[in-house]
Design a protein around this motif. Structure first.
Motif, PDB file in Angstrom:
ATOM      1  N   LEU A 160     -53.761  22.467  12.882  1.00  0.00           N
ATOM      2  CA  LEU A 160     -54.295  22.687  14.224  1.00  0.00           C
ATOM      3  C   LEU A 160     -55.824  22.567  14.269  1.00  0.00           C
ATOM      4  O   LEU A 160     -56.430  22.609  15.329  1.00  0.00           O
ATOM      5  CB  LEU A 160     -53.839  24.041  14.767  1.00  0.00           C
ATOM      6  N   SER A 216     -56.842  24.305  17.828  1.00  0.00           N
ATOM      7  CA  SER A 216     -56.009  24.153  19.015  1.00  0.00           C
ATOM      8  C   SER A 216     -54.890  25.188  18.996  1.00  0.00           C
ATOM      9  O   SER A 216     -53.954  25.085  18.209  1.00  0.00           O
ATOM     10  CB  SER A 216     -55.436  22.736  18.998  1.00  0.00           C
ATOM     11  N   TYR A 217     -54.998  26.194  19.871  1.00  0.00           N
ATOM     12  CA  TYR A 217     -53.956  27.226  19.967  1.00  0.00           C
ATOM     13  C   TYR A 217     -52.863  26.764  20.919  1.00  0.00           C
ATOM     14  O   TYR A 217     -53.147  26.020  21.857  1.00  0.00           O
ATOM     15  CB  TYR A 217     -54.526  28.502  20.585  1.00  0.00           C
ATOM     16  N   PHE A 218     -51.668  27.254  20.729  1.00  0.00           N
ATOM     17  CA  PHE A 218     -50.657  27.094  21.766  1.00  0.00           C
ATOM     18  C   PHE A 218     -50.983  28.121  22.838  1.00  0.00           C
ATOM     19  O   PHE A 218     -51.322  29.259  22.527  1.00  0.00           O
ATOM     20  CB  PHE A 218     -49.247  27.342  21.223  1.00  0.00           C
ATOM     21  N   ARG A 247     -52.163  23.844  25.522  1.00  0.00           N
ATOM     22  CA  ARG A 247     -53.047  24.276  24.444  1.00  0.00           C
ATOM     23  C   ARG A 247     -54.333  24.877  24.975  1.00  0.00           C
ATOM     24  O   ARG A 247     -54.786  24.549  26.068  1.00  0.00           O
ATOM     25  CB  ARG A 247     -53.429  23.081  23.569  1.00  0.00           C
ATOM     26  N   ASN A 257     -58.030  24.982  23.467  1.00  0.00           N
ATOM     27  CA  ASN A 257     -58.814  24.420  22.371  1.00  0.00           C
ATOM     28  C   ASN A 257     -60.157  25.141  22.232  1.00  0.00           C
ATOM     29  O   ASN A 257     -60.845  25.352  23.225  1.00  0.00           O
ATOM     30  CB  ASN A 257     -59.045  22.918  22.587  1.00  0.00           C
TER      31      ASN A 257
END
Ligand code: ACO
Length: 306
Positions: A160, A180-182, A198, A200
């Motif tokens: 990520l 990049s998180y969900f 996402r 970011n």
């Protein structure tokens, strides 16, 4: 031999010199911080006339390390070379300058995905499934420790993370990493909308000191933001622990963008006419955090008043 500690103690910031070597010679500068390497006091004990030269090749950033001194107190004092090598990649060439030159001449630059082109400057994106990017990050990351307070290394085995590098032709100007998180918007929305969303985060952002104050920081920031604004998966953009200088850069660029898009140039006569729903929906449509967007709106009123 004198054991006066003062005579055997030097500032690690003063004795460390960072150089970038190009075809014409070297550009050198000092680190802002060395405490992650040499401890909070940023001092090195046990050497006289100590010099630590850390050089990088301007396109591949292959590191070269040379440590010199006229006297060492005894064998118990910290080995400066070993200490530096703990923070440098295995590819670092030590002492043998000729070998370093021969090695970088054989290396090839891989440019990654082109995300922005600004005259002769360009920004490339790399994922860490790319070996060149993993190695490049290992070479660049000591600069995060030496130029960002409380900076630390990232775990490139986590896919990520991304790396963005700004180059002028092949010359490295600066870089930034992002995570990049969900983004989970709650069960209802998640169940009704299967598209990945996402959040970011810009994590580490460095323009090399010899290229600072030329608006390259702004150009790199704009390149990354525009890339994410065009990506439908990205819902929100944020920054990890920005320092004052980065905050300044971010506000200036976000303000300019929102002003040119008409959000801040066409505000109602009074801020009291804007309700929370307006802030929430405009922050979301510009992929900004709500607080960041509210501050930009306040700045918009101040600007329009003057
Ligand atoms: N008009 C007038 N002046 C301007 C304009 C403009 N349109 N745009 C920028 N400037 C000025 C800014 O005020 C700034 O001046 P200042 O230094 O007096 O504040 C100067 O130009 C720098 O702006 P840029 O050229 O866009 O930025 P630069 O390329 O120098 O990069 C950065 C800034 C990234 C902070 C760089 O100094 C750096 O790498 N520093 C070391 C590492 C660091 O601190 N990184 C950020 C940590 S926070 C994080 O990583 C999330």
């Amino acid at each position: 031999m004198s054991y006066d500690p003062e005579k055997w103690t030097v500032s690690s910031n003063d004795v460390l010199s960072i150089s970038i070597a190009d075809d014409d010679g070297y550009t050198s500068f000092k680190p802002a911080f060395t405490y992650p390497i040499f401890g909070d006091s940023e001092q090195i004990f046990g050497y006289k006339d100590l010099k630590i030269n850390l050089a990088f090749h301007y396109t591949t950033f292959l590191p070269f390390l040379k440590v010199t001194y006229s006297e060492k107190l005894n064998d118990e004092v910290d080995d400066v070379k070993d200490k530096m090598l703990e923070f440098l990649p295995a590819s670092t060439v030590v002492d043998d300058e000729q070998l370093w030159v021969e090695t970088f001449k054989k290396e090839k630059v891989e440019r990654g995905e082109l995300i922005a082109k600004l005259d002769e400057y360009a920004v490339y994106k790399y994922g860490f499934d790319n070996e060149f990017a993993v190695e490049l990050n290992k070479r660049l990351q000591i600069l995060v420790l030496m130029f960002i307070e409380a900076g630390s290394y990232i775990d490139t085995s986590d896919s990520l993370w991304s790396l963005f590098v700004m180059r002028k032709d092949d010359t490295i100007i600066g870089f930034t990493t992002s995570y990049s998180y969900f983004k989970y918007n709650g069960g209802e929305e998640f169940d009704s909308n299967k598209a990945i969303k996402r959040r970011n985060k810009i994590s580490q952002f460095v323009i090399l000191p010899n290229h600072q104050n030329g608006l390259h920081g702004s150009q790199l920031y704009q390149a990354v933001i525009n890339y994410w604004l065009a990506d439908p998966e990205v819902q929100e953009i944020c920054v990890e622990d920005p320092n004052e200088k980065f905050d300044d850069l971010r506000y200036r660029n976000d303000f300019k963008r929102l002003f040119e898009e008409g959000v801040l140039s066409n505000l109602p006569s009074s801020i009291s006419k804007l309700d929370e729903a307006w802030f929430v929906s405009n922050a979301a449509s510009h992929k900004l955090e709500l607080n960041q967007f509210k501050k930009l709106v306040e700045m918009g009123y101040l600007y329009n008043e003057n």
